[in-house]
Design an enzyme around this catalytic site. Structure first.
Site, PDB file in Angstrom:
ATOM      1  N   ASP A   1     -14.270  36.607 -32.739  1.00 17.89           N
ATOM      2  CA  ASP A   1     -13.628  35.322 -32.976  1.00 17.89           C
ATOM      3  C   ASP A   1     -14.289  34.205 -32.165  1.00 17.89           C
ATOM      4  OD1 ASP A   1     -11.472  33.886 -34.232  1.00 17.89           O
ATOM      5  OD2 ASP A   1     -10.677  33.632 -32.208  1.00 17.89           O
TER       6      ASP A   1
ATOM      7  N   ASP B   1       0.812  -1.223   0.000  1.00 12.55           N
ATOM      8  CA  ASP B   1       0.000   0.000   0.000  1.00 12.55           C
ATOM      9  C   ASP B   1       0.844   1.271   0.000  1.00 12.55           C
ATOM     10  OD1 ASP B   1      -2.329  -1.329  -0.305  1.00 12.55           O
ATOM     11  OD2 ASP B   1      -3.077  -1.049   1.732  1.00 12.55           O
TER      12      ASP B   1
HETATM   13  S1  SF4 Z   1      -3.426  -6.259  -3.153  1.00 12.33           S
HETATM   14 FE1  SF4 Z   1      -4.631  -4.419  -2.874  1.00 12.33          FE
HETATM   15  S2  SF4 Z   1      -4.704  -4.136  -0.663  1.00 12.33           S
HETATM   16 FE2  SF4 Z   1      -3.036  -5.546  -1.097  1.00 12.33          FE
HETATM   17  S3  SF4 Z   1      -1.226  -4.286  -1.256  1.00 12.33           S
HETATM   18 FE3  SF4 Z   1      -2.027  -4.538  -3.312  1.00 12.33          FE
HETATM   19  S4  SF4 Z   1      -3.323  -2.755  -3.565  1.00 12.33           S
HETATM   20 FE4  SF4 Z   1      -2.971  -2.959  -1.387  1.00 12.33          FE
END
Ligand code: SF4
Ligand code: SF4
Lengths: 517, 425
Positions: A277, A36
């Site tokens: 214009d 993430d």
């Molecule tokens: S699978 Fe989805 S929740 Fe898991 S790290 Fe990747 S983006 Fe994030």
């Protein structure tokens, strides 16, 4: 479940990151799986920040799940405090952490960190980015700005500018433009927040006489709370467009008793738009989509300041659906409130506008349908975080809007020539508007059949089944491409209503006469 | 010819590896979809996940891809979390909707994510069920690209490993060669031409460009890994009786030579013919590398963990361009597949596996290498601190394998340094 090709908003924790990153001394400890951290590059790449977002992620992995992810969270929070010593800390969970229910709030309360801690409850499976940002800002304000202002000095009126964040569409320059207006009126700026604010600044919010809610999506909740708790009135006009900027100044003037004349600036938009214009812009059919604030503002500029016809108006954030419905009523169009990209695509396809004003996503759609397009709202990509000064707000913002929206359209003379002489080998209408892709790009194999006139989706009404005679088909091609889609649709509808089986040249012109605008 | 032995045994194979646990600034395996969906032209990747997963995909890739991509996300909503049964019905509905929109799709991957893993949504059962339903038109497979289980390129490993059980059985007595790893088409074609010239065949690639053209596998299959991150796929192929040919990875003149040589040996190609066949390519590679050498020689380089390409690339830069690896971080160290690479790394190289990003950045600041290879979340912040960076993702998104890309590969590292010297602002 919802099938999603593109999403207009990220998850709510991205909204929280936008607040933390906007501010100077707030750190965010986010319970989240490995991976993430991708969200960092929204800030380091799209916004090109030269600093890492102030976010510590726990980045748990599968092997941690059997063990103590709660302890992992506490270690991360403790290390983050020791390393960054923030003025306040945000703690929360991403969508996956929400499922494992470690309760960051309880965990961090037990740790007794030596700074204010705001535990965020952001329901990831219900809410989205803007809501997450608004909620985070509100919780921070509530926590840090609880005590009343010592004494408001009456020397000169002061305002807070609330709403600009990290990763906000043109927030950087809008703030400069709004400051300029306040300055011209002699209104002092107490605090701009969250962008560039410290936790100490947030504590000083009650010292202002009133608040300017620049981006309701972010600041509305906080402004309402400040109004209730500290009696601060809120300026709600969003100064996007020439008229709205004048209204904004008028609202400030009424609130402070200051003469508005000092801030009035003719700007270039009114004259540019009245110059001959621009006559050919009259009645250009425009489809508008974005966040509610930008979409509503754009509709007013489009109709009242550029002379376009608004044929569609929508937003992706349900939180402001009511405002959008009210605006749609003003323009006599059906409001489109959806976060489903495919629905927006269908609407554009059905309406066949000559210009789309939208987000990054509408650029995808417009490109595919070969309709000119300009970006008016987030989500946006790196090119919409420009180096040059380019506000949307204020008089300079109106100048920027004029240039940006007219730019993708075919120029007037070009438009006439295309209509008169259709067979020029270079200057042909298949080249599209001059600012679209100059060369036909190789379509994806699966999309080969897709062009504005051969829709991938079934047409909304059965009229598509009607047969075009070869003559009529050829005649249709003589209509310039930017209105051809609409002509085809109108003719088919006309034929359907009269039960005409084969569309002839006469049907085409009968329909034209019938729908003459 | 130059193979590993020629460089002596002063390498890193016995060096202790720094193992760290902490914040890992890496992508999850979902990002593999970004190149896989271009490679397998009639495949579609449906992630079953959250808004975060959809947002990741479009932030990492979608914005670069204006054409409608062959991937999407089935976003789990509040009501799906309430009841499992509904979740499966919902999935079926979404797959129907998707296949209606894209009837050209022959292979559909249901890709697991962190949320789908945590709620234990059984996507392999769903794939089996849906395969029956859409049998005859679309095959449906499943793998996990979740962050909790996979790091960046491991998503490709999981995807390819999922293909292996479905590969046709190859019972022929004649050995065949399989190149494993999604390579850019141009690179794949170069390798196929070289193997053809060497008289090695039949040669297949995994993945193939179309779902219907996936290679057969059997006890006579010999395979070469083109990428270092394919541990699971290698194991799955070995389970089907195939044999891995041990080699350096095909980066640079030496790596490519060694890689081709492993196949030549396995297929009994005469040493003279081998040398003659690869000579033009090898010479071209060396010439191209000579251009980049003045800029890179003696420069110190650190790698932050990202893709598992770090070790082979550090080897290439050290051996062929005279760079000095300071720290080489990898998200995961596959000792067996990388043994020969490790043996060639200079002994002073600091190896690290896993990450505690803040501590690793402290080391980078203390080391002050001339070039730091890192992800996009770190690149601009490090530049702002005055450190020159090479963003790592580009190494996965550019043709870098083989003789004719050796110069381009070196240039990817030289360019930021050249730019730094060039700018007067
Ligand atoms: S699978 Fe989805 S929740 Fe898991 S790290 Fe990747 S983006 Fe994030
Ligand atoms: S231009 Fe956009 S998509 Fe491309 S690397 Fe930069 S941030 Fe990523």
């Amino acid at each position: 479940m919802q099938l999603t090709v593109w999403t207009y908003e990220g998850p709510p924790h991205v909204g929280a990151m936008r607040i933390a990153t906007a501010m100077e001394d707030v750190h965010y400890v986010l319970h989240a799986p490995q991976g993430d951290t991708y969200a960092d590059l929204l800030f380091t790449m799209i916004e090109r920040r030269g600093k890492r977002p102030p976010v510590t992620y726990t980045t748990f992995q599968a092997r941690d799940l059997g063990k103590d992810t709660a302890a992992l969270f506490q270690t991360a929070a403790r290390d983050a405090y020791a390393r960054f010593t923030p003025g306040a800390m945000l703690v929360g969970a991403s969508c996956t952490a929400e499922l494992i229910q470690d309760d960051p709030a309880g965990l961090v309360a037990a740790m007794d960190l030596p700074c204010p801690v705001v535990a965020l409850e952001l329901p990831s499976y219900q809410r989205k980015e803007n809501w997450g940002a608004a909620e985070t800002f509100y919780q921070l304000v509530r926590t840090l700005a609880a005590s009343p202002a010592p004494n408001r000095s009456n020397a000169r009126p002061t305002a807070n500018i609330l709403g600009p964040t990290a990763l906000g569409f043109r927030h950087r320059d809008d703030v400069i433009e709004v400051r300029r207006i306040l300055n011209a009126l002699g209104i002092a700026v107490n605090v701009v927040a969250p962008l560039g604010a410290t936790t100490a600044d947030i504590a000083r919010l009650p010292a202002a006489d009133f608040n300017i809610c620049l981006y309701p999506e972010i600041a509305d909740t906080a402004c309402r709370w400040l109004a209730r708790e500290h009696g601060q009135p809120v300026v709600t006009t969003v100064p996007i467009g020439h008229g709205a900027t004048r209204d904004f100044i008028a609202e400030l003037a009424a609130l402070t008793g200051i003469d508005p004349a000092g801030a009035c600036d003719p700007g270039h938009l009114p004259w540019w738009s009245r110059s001959v214009d621009s006559t050919y812009l009259t009645g250009k059919r425009v489809f508008i989509f974005g966040d509610a604030t930008h979409a509503i503002a754009a509709a007013r500029v489009a109709r009242d300041e550029l002379g376009f016809e608004v044929v569609g108006l929508g937003c992706y954030n349900r939180e402001f659906a009511r405002d959008l419905r009210a605006a749609a009523a003003l323009y006599g169009v059906t409001p489109l409130i959806t976060d489903d990209y495919l629905v927006v695509e269908e609407a554009i396809q059905a309406l066949q506008p000559e210009l789309v004003l939208g987000t990054q996503m509408e650029r995808h759609i417009a490109k595919r349908l070969r309709i000119p397009c300009a970006v008016i709202s987030a989500p946006v990509h790196v090119q919409d975080f420009p180096a040059r000064y380019s506000p949307q707000m204020g008089f300079e913002g109106a100048n920027v809007l004029f240039d940006t929206w007219v730019h993708p359209l075919v120029m007037g003379l070009e438009e006439h020539l295309l209509t008169m002489f259709r067979d020029d080998f270079e200057f042909s209408d298949m080249a599209g508007a001059s600012h679209l892709a100059p060369l036909p790009v190789a379509p994806e194999p699966a999309l080969q059949a897709v062009s504005p006139e051969v829709a991938p989706h079934p047409a909304p009404d059965a009229s598509a089944a009607r047969v075009w005679s070869a003559d009529a088909e050829r005649e249709l091609l003589k209509i310039p491409f930017f209105v051809r889609g609409k002509a085809r649709r109108n003719t088919e509808r006309f034929a359907a209503e009269r039960d005409v089986a084969t569309i002839t040249i006469d049907t085409l012109y009968d329909a034209k006469a019938h729908y003459a605008r | 010819m130059a193979t590993a032995q020629h460089f002596g045994r002063t390498g890193c194979d016995a060096t202790p590896v720094l193992r760290e646990r902490g914040q890992r600034e890496v992508f999850c395996g979902l990002t593999g979809i970004i190149w896989l969906h271009r490679k397998i032209q009639d495949a579609f990747f449906l992630v079953v996940g959250s808004r975060t997963c959809a947002h990741l995909l479009q932030s990492a890739a979608g914005v670069m891809v204006f054409a409608e991509p062959r991937f999407a996300t089935a976003i789990i909503e509040e009501r799906d979390l309430a009841g499992m049964a509904d979740c499966n019905d919902e999935l079926d509905r979404i797959v129907d909707q998707m296949l209606l929109r894209r009837p050209d799709i022959k292979l559909l991957f249901l890709v697991g994510s962190c949320p789908s893993e945590v709620i234990k949504l059984d996507l392999s059962r769903a794939a089996a069920r849906l395969s029956v339903k859409h049998g005859g038109t679309t095959r449906i497979l499943n793998y996990s690209g979740s962050g909790i289980e996979t790091t960046f390129t491991e998503g490709e490993d999981a995807c390819l490993a999922a293909l292996v059980p479905g590969l046709a059985a190859d019972a022929s007595a004649k050995p065949s060669l399989m190149i494993v790893g999604a390579l850019p088409d141009v690179v794949e074609d170069q390798f196929l031409r070289l193997f053809d010239a060497l008289g090695i065949g039949p040669v297949h690639t995994l993945p193939a460009r179309r779902a219907g053209a996936m290679p057969p596998v059997g006890p006579n299959t010999r395979f070469l890994l083109a990428q270092p991150f394919l541990g699971e796929t290698a194991r799955a192929l070995e389970d089907r009786g195939a044999t891995r040919l041990d080699a350096l990875f095909p980066f640079g003149a030496e790596g490519t030579t060694d890689w081709l040589h492993a196949a030549a040996q396995a297929f009994g190609v005469d040493a003279m013919q081998f040398r003659r066949t690869i000579a033009p390519g090898r010479e071209r590679a060396k010439r191209a590398l000579a251009h980049a050498r003045p800029l890179l020689e003696g420069r110190r380089i650190s790698f932050l963990p990202d893709s598992q390409l770090e070790i082979p690339l550090a080897r290439f830069l050290a051996i062929e361009l005279g760079m000095v690896p300071v720290e080489v971080g990898t998200p995961y160290l596959h000792r067996r597949h990388l043994a020969r690479e490790l043996a060639l790394l200079p002994a002073a190289t600091r190896l690290s596996e896993g990450q505690d990003v803040d501590r690793q950045l402290d080391r980078v600041r203390a080391d002050r290498p001339d070039l730091t290879v890192c992800g996009l979340g770190l690149a601009n912040p490090l530049e702002a601190e005055g450190l020159t960076t090479k963003w790592a993702i580009e190494l996965v998104f550019s043709p870098v394998h083989g003789f004719d890309q050796a110069g381009d590969l070196a240039d990817l590292f030289a360019r930021p340094l050249r730019r730094r010297d060039l700018l007067r602002v």
